[in-house]
Structures are given as structure tokens and as C-alpha cells.
Design an enzyme around this catalytic site. Sequence first.
Site, PDB file in Angstrom:
ATOM      1  N   PHE A  10     -45.997  18.864   7.470  1.00 11.64           N
ATOM      2  CA  PHE A  10     -47.327  19.011   8.053  1.00 11.64           C
ATOM      3  C   PHE A  10     -48.336  19.130   6.925  1.00 11.64           C
ATOM      4  O   PHE A  10     -48.302  20.062   6.134  1.00 11.64           O
ATOM      5  CB  PHE A  10     -47.426  20.221   8.979  1.00 11.64           C
ATOM      6  CG  PHE A  10     -48.783  20.337   9.618  1.00 11.64           C
ATOM      7  CD1 PHE A  10     -49.191  19.415  10.572  1.00 11.64           C
ATOM      8  CD2 PHE A  10     -49.662  21.339   9.240  1.00 11.64           C
ATOM      9  CE1 PHE A  10     -50.450  19.497  11.148  1.00 11.64           C
ATOM     10  CE2 PHE A  10     -50.929  21.427   9.809  1.00 11.64           C
ATOM     11  CZ  PHE A  10     -51.326  20.510  10.770  1.00 11.64           C
ATOM     12  N   TYR A  12     -52.302  19.360   5.678  1.00 11.95           N
ATOM     13  CA  TYR A  12     -53.616  19.819   6.131  1.00 11.95           C
ATOM     14  C   TYR A  12     -54.651  19.796   5.001  1.00 11.95           C
ATOM     15  O   TYR A  12     -55.828  20.001   5.224  1.00 11.95           O
ATOM     16  CB  TYR A  12     -53.521  21.247   6.688  1.00 11.95           C
ATOM     17  CG  TYR A  12     -52.891  22.213   5.707  1.00 11.95           C
ATOM     18  CD1 TYR A  12     -53.659  22.840   4.726  1.00 11.95           C
ATOM     19  CD2 TYR A  12     -51.527  22.479   5.748  1.00 11.95           C
ATOM     20  CE1 TYR A  12     -53.073  23.706   3.805  1.00 11.95           C
ATOM     21  CE2 TYR A  12     -50.947  23.337   4.838  1.00 11.95           C
ATOM     22  CZ  TYR A  12     -51.722  23.952   3.873  1.00 11.95           C
ATOM     23  OH  TYR A  12     -51.146  24.801   2.961  1.00 11.95           O
ATOM     24  N   GLY A  13     -54.210  19.534   3.754  1.00 13.16           N
ATOM     25  CA  GLY A  13     -55.087  19.494   2.582  1.00 13.16           C
ATOM     26  C   GLY A  13     -54.742  18.290   1.733  1.00 13.16           C
ATOM     27  O   GLY A  13     -54.710  17.161   2.219  1.00 13.16           O
ATOM     28  N   SER A  14     -54.410  18.536   0.473  1.00 13.43           N
ATOM     29  CA  SER A  14     -54.172  17.421  -0.455  1.00 13.43           C
ATOM     30  C   SER A  14     -52.955  16.572  -0.086  1.00 13.43           C
ATOM     31  O   SER A  14     -52.894  15.393  -0.467  1.00 13.43           O
ATOM     32  CB  SER A  14     -54.034  17.926  -1.892  1.00 13.43           C
ATOM     33  OG  SER A  14     -52.905  18.760  -2.030  1.00 13.43           O
ATOM     34  N   GLU A  88     -45.982  22.941  -4.616  1.00 12.32           N
ATOM     35  CA  GLU A  88     -46.667  23.905  -3.749  1.00 12.32           C
ATOM     36  C   GLU A  88     -46.315  25.364  -4.037  1.00 12.32           C
ATOM     37  O   GLU A  88     -47.096  26.249  -3.719  1.00 12.32           O
ATOM     38  CB  GLU A  88     -46.369  23.591  -2.279  1.00 12.32           C
ATOM     39  CG  GLU A  88     -46.770  22.197  -1.847  1.00 12.32           C
ATOM     40  CD  GLU A  88     -48.264  21.925  -1.945  1.00 12.32           C
ATOM     41  OE1 GLU A  88     -49.073  22.854  -1.743  1.00 12.32           O
ATOM     42  OE2 GLU A  88     -48.629  20.773  -2.248  1.00 12.32           O
TER      43      GLU A  88
END
Length: 179
Positions: A10, A12-14, A88
Site C-alpha cells: 500500500f 501513500y507517499g513516495s 523504509e
Amino acid sequence: MMNDDALWVFAYGSLVWNPGFNVAEQHIGQVAGFARSFCMSSIHHRGTVEQPGLVLALDAKDGASCEGVALRSADPSDVVLDMLRERELVSSAYYEDWIEVTLRDGRMVRAVSYIIDPTHVQYCADLSLETQAQIIARSTGGRGPNCEYLHNTYSHLESLGLRDEDLKWLSARVREIKG
């Protein structure tokens, strides 16, 4: 819930615009109980210890929901997970979790995602949008300027039809600050 052996992520950013792995398919999806937020102080990728930037995180919030992109990897799951963890989990501000994503067509997938630890020193929720803009406008880290991260994320979400009014305001305000 789709029951296949594929790895779903999932984004949602980069990860929306720079997943770092080959994508077999992508779908707009939504997760309940989380908000997309510039609530993580970035001391590696988009800032430094001396001048932290801000990056997006999934922040657990009752009643919230976040639209993003469910990405099915075309690469071996172990290779992708190793790469994502290296990228991450550079600090322990994020934790890895498996969450349910509802795709726009109604299907559900179980996807890995990276969520902010609200007890971590890098957690910085509740900053005003103006404060966020000032930080983003001046910060640069190992992966480049913080404003590049903001503008890329905003433009890619917009191109997918995903509206985020805070990102829209921040993108315009950071451009104004930077002149």
C-alpha cells in the site's frame, strides 16, 4: 479478500511514484483507520539531524481513511520486502504491518505498509500546515530536497484522481516560499 501469493504494497507517499520494484498491477485503494500525514521528521532521506525535513506517514486515527495505491509486485516477495525494509525502516520511526486495503472495484487485498510509531522521537503530529511548509521548503537529505518529495507525491496523486487538500495547499505554499 483476495487469496493469492502475490505481494501487495500500500503506497501513500513516495512509493506511489518511486516504488523501487516492478509493478504487475496497481489499483486505487483505501485503508480505514489511518490518515496520510506529514508527521514524521526526516533525518535521513529528506532532511538531516541538524535540519530535519518531513515525510508522509500513515498515522492511526479513529474514523480516518486514506486513499492510496495498492501495488502488486512482479518481483519475488522476499527481494521486494528486503528492499522496502532497507528503504523504509532506516530508523525505527516506521513499523511494518499488513493492512486490509479496499480496492475501488470492491475487492480486498492484504498489503504491507509502513506506519508511524507515535511513541518514536521522529513523530511530530499536529504541526500547522504553515510550519510544515516552512520545514519542507528549507530541508534536504540524502535523497534530495524535501520539496521535491512533496511536489512529486502531490502531482502523482493528482494524476491518479486522488485529491488531498493539505498536499495541494502545501505544494502551492512551498512554491511560494521558494519563489
